[in-house]
Design a protein around this motif. Structure first.
Motif, mmCIF file in Angstrom:
data_model
loop_
_atom_site.group_PDB
_atom_site.id
_atom_site.type_symbol
_atom_site.label_atom_id
_atom_site.label_comp_id
_atom_site.label_asym_id
_atom_site.label_seq_id
_atom_site.Cartn_x
_atom_site.Cartn_y
_atom_site.Cartn_z
ATOM 1 N N VAL A 423 -32.475 -11.725 26.779
ATOM 2 C CA VAL A 423 -32.204 -12.573 25.625
ATOM 3 C C VAL A 423 -33.285 -12.272 24.597
ATOM 4 O O VAL A 423 -34.480 -12.362 24.906
ATOM 5 N N GLU A 424 -32.859 -11.902 23.392
ATOM 6 C CA GLU A 424 -33.800 -11.536 22.340
ATOM 7 C C GLU A 424 -33.539 -12.401 21.112
ATOM 8 O O GLU A 424 -32.390 -12.794 20.849
ATOM 9 N N ALA A 425 -34.601 -12.696 20.366
ATOM 10 C CA ALA A 425 -34.448 -13.535 19.171
ATOM 11 C C ALA A 425 -35.461 -13.127 18.118
ATOM 12 O O ALA A 425 -36.556 -12.644 18.430
ATOM 13 N N ASN A 426 -35.077 -13.319 16.865
ATOM 14 C CA ASN A 426 -35.985 -13.095 15.739
ATOM 15 C C ASN A 426 -35.630 -14.081 14.644
ATOM 16 O O ASN A 426 -34.450 -14.239 14.295
ATOM 17 N N PHE A 427 -36.657 -14.740 14.108
ATOM 18 C CA PHE A 427 -36.443 -15.753 13.068
ATOM 19 C C PHE A 427 -37.430 -15.506 11.936
ATOM 20 O O PHE A 427 -38.634 -15.387 12.166
ATOM 21 N N ARG A 428 -36.913 -15.419 10.712
ATOM 22 C CA ARG A 428 -37.746 -15.178 9.541
ATOM 23 C C ARG A 428 -38.049 -16.486 8.830
ATOM 24 O O ARG A 428 -37.138 -17.237 8.459
ATOM 25 N N LEU A 429 -39.337 -16.750 8.652
ATOM 26 C CA LEU A 429 -39.778 -17.907 7.884
ATOM 27 C C LEU A 429 -40.089 -17.433 6.475
ATOM 28 O O LEU A 429 -41.178 -16.924 6.208
ATOM 29 N N GLY A 430 -39.131 -17.551 5.586
ATOM 30 C CA GLY A 430 -39.320 -16.999 4.257
ATOM 31 C C GLY A 430 -39.209 -15.491 4.293
ATOM 32 O O GLY A 430 -38.609 -14.897 5.193
ATOM 33 N N SER A 431 -39.822 -14.844 3.332
ATOM 34 C CA SER A 431 -39.704 -13.389 3.214
ATOM 35 C C SER A 431 -40.869 -12.637 3.837
ATOM 36 O O SER A 431 -40.821 -11.413 3.950
ATOM 37 N N LYS A 432 -41.916 -13.326 4.289
ATOM 38 C CA LYS A 432 -43.130 -12.631 4.727
ATOM 39 C C LYS A 432 -43.573 -12.954 6.151
ATOM 40 O O LYS A 432 -44.530 -12.363 6.643
ATOM 41 N N ILE A 433 -42.923 -13.893 6.824
ATOM 42 C CA ILE A 433 -43.322 -14.270 8.185
ATOM 43 C C ILE A 433 -42.114 -14.145 9.104
ATOM 44 O O ILE A 433 -41.023 -14.609 8.780
ATOM 45 N N SER A 434 -42.328 -13.506 10.247
ATOM 46 C CA SER A 434 -41.252 -13.311 11.214
ATOM 47 C C SER A 434 -41.738 -13.699 12.602
ATOM 48 O O SER A 434 -42.827 -13.290 13.033
ATOM 49 N N LEU A 435 -40.940 -14.501 13.307
ATOM 50 C CA LEU A 435 -41.230 -14.886 14.685
ATOM 51 C C LEU A 435 -40.173 -14.267 15.590
ATOM 52 O O LEU A 435 -38.974 -14.325 15.277
ATOM 53 N N GLY A 436 -40.598 -13.676 16.696
ATOM 54 C CA GLY A 436 -39.639 -13.026 17.574
ATOM 55 C C GLY A 436 -40.096 -13.035 19.020
ATOM 56 O O GLY A 436 -41.188 -13.508 19.354
ATOM 57 N N GLY A 437 -39.244 -12.471 19.867
ATOM 58 C CA GLY A 437 -39.603 -12.375 21.275
ATOM 59 C C GLY A 437 -38.388 -12.134 22.143
ATOM 60 O O GLY A 437 -37.261 -11.985 21.658
ATOM 61 N N TRP A 438 -38.634 -12.082 23.440
ATOM 62 C CA TRP A 438 -37.552 -11.843 24.387
ATOM 63 C C TRP A 438 -37.936 -12.344 25.773
ATOM 64 O O TRP A 438 -39.110 -12.586 26.083
ATOM 65 N N VAL A 439 -36.926 -12.477 26.625
ATOM 66 C CA VAL A 439 -37.092 -12.733 28.053
ATOM 67 C C VAL A 439 -36.208 -11.732 28.780
ATOM 68 O O VAL A 439 -35.027 -11.571 28.421
#
Length: 548
Positions: A423-439
């Motif tokens: 399971v993979e995910a990526n979330f952008r907070l605005g145009s300059k910050i990105s949070l992501g990860g996987w299990v």
């Protein structure tokens, strides 16, 4: 007509039309004095162009944005229907209020001159009055500098085009490249099991040349040549594969064909990738980890680039199909096999190492991406071979050299099949910050030997945060925290990993310009090999990437 108007740097097409008609009616007694040279025009040329160029019109009614109530309507009508020297855009507009430069005005005058010459040559000179000819002569003299400049530019472009055509590499093939120079070292008291840590500083490189050929404009045949001598900071240098770099590759800079594939569209929403060699799932589908996936500009470590289950089946040949269902959903299916050219050695397309993948990716809204991945893989485990140092190297590698020894070979060096879930995910907070990860979760199944039928469980996870354009546009500050693949349970009274390793990575990619990036990075492995008795290992690298 005042000289102030004529010497203004920008007028509109509507003014051009009206002026030409007025001029053709002999209202040009106050023709201006032309500038002494083109350099006296201190305004940059602002010319709007159409992708498909301009289209000649035969009636002013063909111009959708020209109305009978427009002040210049009669002027345009006369130029279109009497002289045929006014063109419109392919979308049926004239754009009469757009700013017009003196160069464009000169081009319009030249068009009318050419049209009148055609009328004279065709024996219809009676359609052209002496007053018109006199006026056009005045205009030609007025804009002689601009006309000469336009002719010079056209001649220069034609000469340049001829030179490029004579010296081009290919009409269908484009050459791109990437070169990596890296200075790397590993630090720590000792490696796992008390092994001496190889802490010599190394200067290494990896060079890739891509020859991309297109036959239809929408397809791509890629041939990649590679030369590499980046040390693998794995079991032979640090005592664990958890410290491997994302761009490593043992070698002596010998050039080889590292990848060969052909990608082509199938309909409007599907693309097919046929790999002949060097196939990688993570290069064929979306890993949902865009900031860190690239080995040249992303994570410095092997584990930190993406979920390790994408590495199943790496290096061989196969087929991948990606299909999109609108902008929100995409489905990927793939099959890769290692060494299908040697079926006599039980390494064929179906009886050797292979992997089959299915992934569904969702983008419920622009900032969020989710991936659900399944890979079925098989590693036959032929035994062991001697490496260049004369040491035995196991061929079974369930976790693709990213985790512990036990996770790599949960049943020893015997044929092993795996079911891998991610399971993979990526979330952008605005145009300059990105949070992501996987299990990632792997169920391993022994296929031979005394433990045939036994099962094992392997887990891995990671989380990352990326800050883009920090300090300079194109930069990336990234932090990755995770647990490399860990054997958590196994049948047959075999040992599993008792403790937990922690992967901590920090990097900062600084773009010197559009073609050069410098990336200092630090990788820290706590409790290497999932054993808290082992000392912490540090790997530092300074990666410089050249793109051309």
């Amino acid at each position: 007509m005042s000289k102030i108007f004529w010497n203004s740097l920008l007028i509109t097409p509507a003014v051009l039309g009206a002026t030409l008609v007025a001029s053709l009616s002999a209202i040009a007694s106050e023709a201006p004095t032309a500038p002494t040279s083109v350099s006296s025009l201190d305004q940059p040329i602002a010319v709007e162009t159409s992708d498909n160029g301009l289209a000649q019109v035969t009636s002013v009614s063909q111009l959708s944005d020209v109305q009978p109530t427009d002040w210049a309507f009669q002027a345009l009508q006369s130029l279109v229907e009497r002289y045929g020297c006014i063109a419109g855009y392919p979308d049926g507009t004239y754009r009469g209020n757009r700013a017009l430069t003196r160069y464009e005005f000169a081009a319009g005058v030249n068009s009318c001159l050419d049209r009148i010459n055609e009328l004279i040559a065709a024996g219809t000179a009676d359609l052209v009055s002496k007053e018109d000819l006199a006026t056009l002569q005045r205009l030609q003299e007025e804009f002689s500098a601009e006309l000469a400049t336009l002719r010079g530019r056209v001649d220069a472009l034609e000469a340049r085009t001829a030179e490029l055509e004579a010296n081009q590499f290919s009409t269908t093939t484009k050459l791109t490249g990437e070169a990596i120079f890296a200075v790397t070292n590993a630090f720590g008291d000792q490696g796992p099991g008390g092994a001496e840590l190889d802490d010599e500083t190394a200067l290494s490189d990896r060079v890739r040349l891509n020859l991309d050929t297109s036959f239809t404009g929408k397809d791509r045949l890629r041939t990649r040549l590679q030369a590499v001598n980046v040390p693998e900071y794995g079991t032979d240098r640090t005592g664990t594969n958890m410290t491997r770099l994302g761009f490593d590759g043992e070698g002596e800079n010998d050039v080889n064909i590292q990848k060969l594939f052909y990608r082509f569209p199938l309909g409007d929403n599907t693309n097919v990738i046929l790999d002949a060699t060097g196939a990688e799932f993570y290069e064929n589908i979306d890993t949902i980890n865009p900031l860190f996936t690239s080995s040249g500009s992303g994570s410095i470590s092997r584990f930190g680039r993406f979920n390790p289950i994408y590495r199943q089946g790496s290096g061989g040949a196969g087929l991948t199909v990606n299909t999109g269902f609108g902008k929100a959903v995409s489905v990927s299916l793939g099959y890769l096999a290692d060494n299908p050219q040697t079926p006599s050695e039980k390494a064929g397309l179906f009886d050797g190492p292979n992997a089959a993948l299915a992934q569904v990716a969702f983008r419920p809204f622009e900032a969020l991406s989710l991936g659900f991945t399944y890979v079925r893989a098989y590693d036959p485990g032929f035994g062991v071979e001697l490496d260049e140092n004369g040491e035995l190297v196991p061929l079974v590698n369930v976790t693709s050299s990213t985790g512990s020894r036990l996770a790599r070979r949960p049943f020893g060096n015997v044929a092993t099949a795996t079911d891998n879930f991610g399971v993979e995910a990526n979330f952008r907070l605005g145009s300059k910050i990105s949070l992501g990860g996987w299990v990632g979760y792997t169920e391993a199944h022994a296929q031979a030997g005394a433990l045939e039928g036994s099962d094992a469980e392997i887990w891995n996870w990671a989380a990352n945060v990326g800050f883009t354009d920090l300090g300079k546009e194109g930069s990336l500050l990234g932090v990755i925290v995770g647990m490399p693949p860990k054997l958590t349970d196994v049948d047959g009274n075999r040992a599993d990993d008792a403790d937990t390793s922690l992967h901590l990575e920090a990097l900062y990619r600084y773009p010197v310009n559009d073609n050069i990036d410098i990336t200092p990075g630090l990788l820290v492995i706590f409790n290497p090999e999932h054993n808290d008795a082992n000392d912490t290992i540090y790997v530092g690298t300074l990666r410089t990437t050249f793109k051309f």
